[in-house]
Motif scaffolding. Structure first.
Motif, PDB file in Angstrom:
ATOM      1  N   ASP A 345       0.825  -1.204   0.000  1.00 59.59           N
ATOM      2  CA  ASP A 345       0.000   0.000   0.000  1.00 59.59           C
ATOM      3  C   ASP A 345       0.864   1.260   0.000  1.00 59.59           C
ATOM      4  O   ASP A 345       0.404   2.342   0.359  1.00 59.59           O
ATOM      5  CB  ASP A 345      -0.939   0.017   1.209  1.00 59.59           C
ATOM      6  N   SER A 346       2.132   1.111  -0.384  1.00 58.52           N
ATOM      7  CA  SER A 346       3.042   2.253  -0.385  1.00 58.52           C
ATOM      8  C   SER A 346       3.256   2.833  -1.773  1.00 58.52           C
ATOM      9  O   SER A 346       4.107   3.703  -1.943  1.00 58.52           O
ATOM     10  CB  SER A 346       4.400   1.839   0.208  1.00 58.52           C
ATOM     11  N   THR A 348       1.408   4.469  -5.452  1.00 54.60           N
ATOM     12  CA  THR A 348       0.223   5.213  -5.895  1.00 54.60           C
ATOM     13  C   THR A 348      -0.564   4.399  -6.916  1.00 54.60           C
ATOM     14  O   THR A 348      -0.018   3.460  -7.531  1.00 54.60           O
ATOM     15  CB  THR A 348       0.658   6.548  -6.516  1.00 54.60           C
ATOM     16  N   LYS A 350      -1.400   5.223  -9.880  1.00 53.89           N
ATOM     17  CA  LYS A 350      -0.795   5.358 -11.205  1.00 53.89           C
ATOM     18  C   LYS A 350       0.393   4.421 -11.354  1.00 53.89           C
ATOM     19  O   LYS A 350       0.583   3.785 -12.416  1.00 53.89           O
ATOM     20  CB  LYS A 350      -0.364   6.812 -11.413  1.00 53.89           C
ATOM     21  N   THR A 351       1.203   4.299 -10.299  1.00 49.31           N
ATOM     22  CA  THR A 351       2.342   3.373 -10.344  1.00 49.31           C
ATOM     23  C   THR A 351       1.875   1.931 -10.475  1.00 49.31           C
ATOM     24  O   THR A 351       2.477   1.130 -11.206  1.00 49.31           O
ATOM     25  CB  THR A 351       3.205   3.540  -9.084  1.00 49.31           C
ATOM     26  N   ALA A 384      -3.449   0.010  -3.131  1.00 47.71           N
ATOM     27  CA  ALA A 384      -2.991   1.319  -3.600  1.00 47.71           C
ATOM     28  C   ALA A 384      -4.141   2.298  -3.775  1.00 47.71           C
ATOM     29  O   ALA A 384      -3.943   3.516  -3.658  1.00 47.71           O
ATOM     30  CB  ALA A 384      -2.237   1.150  -4.929  1.00 47.71           C
ATOM     31  N   ARG A 387      -5.166   4.195  -0.227  1.00 45.00           N
ATOM     32  CA  ARG A 387      -4.129   4.917   0.514  1.00 45.00           C
ATOM     33  C   ARG A 387      -4.702   6.071   1.321  1.00 45.00           C
ATOM     34  O   ARG A 387      -4.246   6.360   2.427  1.00 45.00           O
ATOM     35  CB  ARG A 387      -3.072   5.453  -0.456  1.00 45.00           C
ATOM     36  N   HIS A 388      -5.712   6.738   0.792  1.00 46.46           N
ATOM     37  CA  HIS A 388      -6.266   7.915   1.459  1.00 46.46           C
ATOM     38  C   HIS A 388      -7.511   7.583   2.290  1.00 46.46           C
ATOM     39  O   HIS A 388      -8.160   8.493   2.801  1.00 46.46           O
ATOM     40  CB  HIS A 388      -6.611   8.979   0.415  1.00 46.46           C
ATOM     41  N   SER A 462       5.435  10.419   3.905  1.00 46.55           N
ATOM     42  CA  SER A 462       4.866  10.043   2.611  1.00 46.55           C
ATOM     43  C   SER A 462       4.432   8.584   2.557  1.00 46.55           C
ATOM     44  O   SER A 462       3.706   8.194   1.650  1.00 46.55           O
ATOM     45  CB  SER A 462       5.896  10.307   1.504  1.00 46.55           C
ATOM     46  N   ARG A 464       2.442   7.241   4.704  1.00 47.36           N
ATOM     47  CA  ARG A 464       1.050   7.323   5.160  1.00 47.36           C
ATOM     48  C   ARG A 464       0.669   6.170   6.104  1.00 47.36           C
ATOM     49  O   ARG A 464      -0.447   5.676   6.082  1.00 47.36           O
ATOM     50  CB  ARG A 464       0.089   7.352   3.958  1.00 47.36           C
TER      51      ARG A 464
END
Length: 706
Positions: A345-346, A348, A350-351, A384, A387-388, A462, A464
């Motif tokens: 979960d580290s 994004t 898009k990655t 991913a 994450r937020h 970063s 999170r």
């Protein structure tokens, strides 16, 4: 010899019979004016088994075949006769001592039916261990080991199994009624229990049953962030689907918020259960984790419209090996790269999408439909994309195994801070941005911590980890140590993980008083205290033999006193004992239960009870059952006992079948013929004749020459 009661005389004769080596039973009696004037106690082998009367009408009304049980009666004349004039005192009028059978050895006396019985304590042990999924046989072995041998238990394995069977027979069709009434009584004591019941409209059978056991105050404290909602099969004898609601408490352990039993896996059943959950707790959870069941998905969308539906990662990832093929599932590079982008979960979103497409192109999976479908619903199961989402790292599967292990890894601060290396510090007033390298982090390991020093300390990373787990990561702790922050700011200590999240006076909020007139509960408490006292005395006097004998003598005196009380006091009926064990009394009337047990339930996930047969077994079943072959005429469908050729009712040519080589045997009425054939076979003399047949008719048949 005189006795004050019939029971006293019966106990005396039973004691005599046990020492002599036989068992006794009660015989006939004579009444005069409502008073028993004469009473007989006889040997258990007295009289003979009555002859069965061959009734053809009874056979028609009883389609099953009765067992032919052997008898133990031998017509023994041993007995004792008691007489009384006033019905108070009983004198021995006649005593016959001679028996016409052998006596039982002392080591086998415990096997006689008269001396085999389960005490009330042993019945309670069988019932309580049964609630822990220990069967009657295992319970008997535990008692045998505890009591020091088979003979000291006082019963056999069959007696334990019969007791469980009688308990189940006593419950019968009142099973659902008993459970609901018992939980209703508990819900009146514990206000945090909410009971929901739905019956079938046709026959009042139990269709849905829900039980929510968590209070609103606990729910508000734990914020109801994530719950797991899964169905389990084959957990009860009625094949109802068991659906637990699992949350996470302040110790990061599983907390059962409620459960349900459903008779069907329909959308309406799941809607009813979710609505019951919502009515009980009063708010919707933020995220619901389930498997890929489409009925669950539609029910969640209809009832939990504000919640986010997350799919279980484990259920999806376990199918990858089947969908991609044997070669790829054993490719270490493919497995490593897939797990690096799926379970972390580290990164994004898009990655993740970029790495996923590169893997699909490299391993030629662009045309795989299942892979494309899973990529299309990536926002429902890939970490991913969460994450937020607050507390998104706590629960990613329905089993919570991976996320719980991952959670405890986050708490390993000491020893892991040495893996962080600061690289660059930028000052952007009033914040400082510290770039560092984490050697164990995913990817290149480059992270950035935003830090503000002063009275109001502010820190964010970063990675999170604080947003996803509610705990500060090791990178922030490294910065705290670097800038000598001695105390963790209170705003970074979430109340969710503190011991004060559940108030200590929570139990005082509810009425937990138990009725003082409950004699059964008081009796159990006294019995437990007596057992604990006995274990205490044995434990402390095991090495003191003299005092142990003193305790033994006093307990024997108390046992004699109890035996005298047992003579005058009647034993409780077995149904009263059963109701005390179960905790619910069956109605005395023959009225049907209010809630019937469900019948005829079959769900899609319960599987089949049939054995999965191999290809060899399937071919054997298609070929058919192998029939018997007679050793005389080689005919099919019978043996030598029913062979008509041997009995002279048919000839070999009549019994000859098509497509078989059979030996032509000439049988005469001469009784010595068989002996002559046997002699010829031993000496090798004599010719054997065979019928000529068409082998093409039965090419698969194999046979041997005699």
């Amino acid at each position: 010899m005189e006795f004050s009661s019939i029971e006293q005389a019966y106990v005396f004769y039973q004691t005599y019979a046990k020492k002599a080596g036989f068992s006794a039973r009660k015989g006939g009696e004579h009444h005069t004016g409502g008073i028993i004037k004469t009473k007989y106690f006889v040997c258990s082998k007295e009289r003979h088994k009555p002859l069965a009367f061959d009734d053809p009408f009874r056979k028609l009304s009883k389609p099953y075949k009765s067992r032919n049980r052997p008898t133990i009666r031998t017509g023994c004349k041993a007995q004792i006769k008691l007489c009384s004039t006033d019905g108070v005192l009983y004198k021995v009028d006649k005593f016959v001592q001679e028996h016409n059978h052998s006596f039982v050895c002392p080591k086998d006396m415990h096997l006689l039916p008269a001396y085999r019985h389960l005490s009330e304590t042993q019945e309670e042990i069988i019932w309580e261990l049964g609630t822990l999924n220990l069967g009657p046989v295992k319970t008997f072995n535990i008692m045998r080991q505890r009591y020091g041998g088979f003979e000291n238990v006082g019963a056999t394995k069959d007696d334990c199994k019969n007791f469980r069977a009688r308990i189940h027979s006593y419950i019968g069709e009142y099973d659902a009624d008993m459970v609901i009434n018992r939980l209703t009584d508990q819900s009146s004591l514990w206000l945090i229990i909410h009971l929901f019941i739905q019956l079938m409209k046709t026959n009042d059978c139990l269709a849905c049953f829900g039980l929510m056991v968590c209070a609103n105050v606990i729910t508000m404290c734990l914020e109801m962030s994530y719950i797991s909602f899964d169905a389990t099969f084959k957990t009860n004898k009625y094949n109802m689907v068991f659906v637990p609601f699992t949350g996470i408490d302040n110790h990061c352990r599983n907390a059962t918020l409620g459960a349900g039993l459903l008779s069907s896996e329909s959308i309406e059943s799941y809607k009813w259960l979710l609505q019951s959950f919502l009515d009980s707790f009063g708010k919707q959870t933020k995220v619901v984790v389930t498997d890929q069941d489409p009925t669950m998905k539609q029910a969640i969308e209809a009832v939990f419209d504000k919640s986010r539906h997350r799919l279980c990662m484990w259920h999806i990832m376990k199918k990858v090996a089947v969908k991609v093929g044997y070669e790829l599932c054993n490719n270490e590079d493919f497995k490593r790269r897939m797990c690096d982008i799926v379970w972390t979960d580290s990164i994004t979103p898009k990655t993740f999408e970029t790495e996923w497409k590169l893997i699909m192109i490299e391993f030629d999976l662009t045309e795989n439909k299942w892979i494309d479908d899973m990529f299309g619903m990536r926002s429902s199961w890939i970490p991913a994309f969460y994450r937020h989402e607050p507390m998104s790292g706590l629960m990613r599967t329905t089993s919570r195994s991976e996320s719980e292990n991952h959670f405890f890894c986050q708490a390993e601060l000491y020893g892991t801070m040495s893996e962080c290396l600061p690289m660059e510090t930028k000052i952007e007033d009033p914040f400082m941005k510290i770039s560092m390298k984490d050697w164990k982090a995913h990817g290149d390991g480059l992270l950035e911590v935003c830090f503000k020093k002063g009275e109001d300390v502010i820190a964010s990373c970063s990675c999170r980890r604080f947003e996803q787990y509610g705990l500060l990561c090791k990178h922030i702790y490294f910065v705290f140590k670097m800038f000598k922050v001695k105390e963790i700011p209170i705003k970074y200590v979430m109340r969710r993980w503190t011991k004060d999240v559940v108030p200590n006076d929570l139990n005082n909020t509810y009425d937990l008083k138990v009725d003082d007139n409950d004699r059964n509960k008081k009796s159990k408490e006294v019995a437990y205290e007596i057992m604990q006292t006995g274990e205490y005395l044995i434990g402390y006097l095991m090495s003191d033999f003299d005092n142990l004998l003193v305790v033994k003598d006093r307990m024997r005196e108390m046992k004699v006193m109890v035996d005298e009380l047992r003579i005058t006091k009647l034993i409780d009926p077995k149904f009263d004992r059963y109701s005390r064990l179960i905790g619910y009394e069956k109605p005395d009337t023959d009225a049907p239960p209010t809630v019937r047990v469900p019948t005829g339930i079959r769900n899609k996930g319960r599987g089949s009870h049939k054995q999965i047969k191999s290809k060899k077994e399937q071919i054997i079943n298609l070929k058919g059952k192998r029939s018997r072959t007679c050793s005389v005429c080689n005919g099919k469908g019978h043996d030598i006992r029913t062979c008509k050729v041997l009995k002279g009712e048919a000839s070999v040519t009549d019994k000859k079948g098509k497509g078989k080589k059979r030996r032509v045997v000439q049988l005469d009425t001469d009784p010595g013929l068989l002996d002559e054939e046997d002699e010829e076979a031993e000496t090798g003399e004599g010719d054997e004749e065979y019928d000529d047949i068409d082998e093409a008719d039965d090419s698969d048949s194999n046979w041997e020459e005699v």
